[in-house]
Enzyme design. Sequence first.
Site, PDB file in Angstrom:
ATOM      1  N   CYS A 107     -46.592 -48.717  -3.379  1.00  0.00           N
ATOM      2  CA  CYS A 107     -45.441 -48.215  -4.138  1.00  0.00           C
ATOM      3  C   CYS A 107     -45.913 -47.306  -5.278  1.00  0.00           C
ATOM      4  O   CYS A 107     -46.567 -47.762  -6.216  1.00  0.00           O
ATOM      5  CB  CYS A 107     -44.645 -49.409  -4.672  1.00  0.00           C
ATOM      6  SG  CYS A 107     -43.502 -49.031  -6.013  1.00  0.00           S
ATOM      7  N   CYS A 110     -44.791 -48.196  -8.796  1.00  0.00           N
ATOM      8  CA  CYS A 110     -45.526 -49.383  -9.276  1.00  0.00           C
ATOM      9  C   CYS A 110     -46.882 -48.985  -9.855  1.00  0.00           C
ATOM     10  O   CYS A 110     -47.320 -49.521 -10.873  1.00  0.00           O
ATOM     11  CB  CYS A 110     -45.731 -50.387  -8.140  1.00  0.00           C
ATOM     12  SG  CYS A 110     -44.208 -50.996  -7.397  1.00  0.00           S
TER      13      CYS A 110
END
Length: 215
Positions: A107, A110
Amino acid sequence: MIRFGFIRLGMAMLVAEAASGLVIANMAYATSLSSKIVLSQEEYKDEEGLGTELAVEADSDAVEMIKKLKPGQRLPSMILKGLNGNSYDVAATRDKPLVISFWASWCDPCRLEAPMLNELYRKYKHDVDVYGINVTRYDRLEDVQKFSRSLGLQFPILLDEQGTLFERFGGAAFPTHVLVDHHGLVHEIIIGMLSEQELERKIQMLQKKKVSLRS
């Protein structure tokens, strides 16, 4: 008959490819939300009425809605393994608030956000706990370890191996943040990336809430 068989096979392949493309598109959308979905303990009373109406219209979703944790509810007791070899009960009694960040190594938001969490953890670790919970069901352990090492993460990295806890909070997208007060009650659920300023403001808000309750 043979020609008809080839046509049916070709149509099946096209449908499979379209379905695969839809899954990939949905995953890309989930990890690149341009706006955040925020549900707080204060706002939940207003959202509850709407949620009830939707549940009446969609009875098949009623059971799922009951299972999901909402602001104001207690964080459930769940033992998760940490990359450091320790085990953590996320609902263990603590005298300070907790910030949970659900994430995956693939991600991009993230990865952008992790250093901010790291810095805020170093700054507030005596007043607020931070758990980075990797949803390993959608990841690979070796990638999780590389992610943590490459960014020098100092806060505990926990493994939600079956995605059970993540699902309790909706399991919609990465990152998902859960703010928990020092009583163990869910204060706020945020889906989407936060800036460092927003993260710090949320942490300070949890601290002030604790101080005001003490006084």
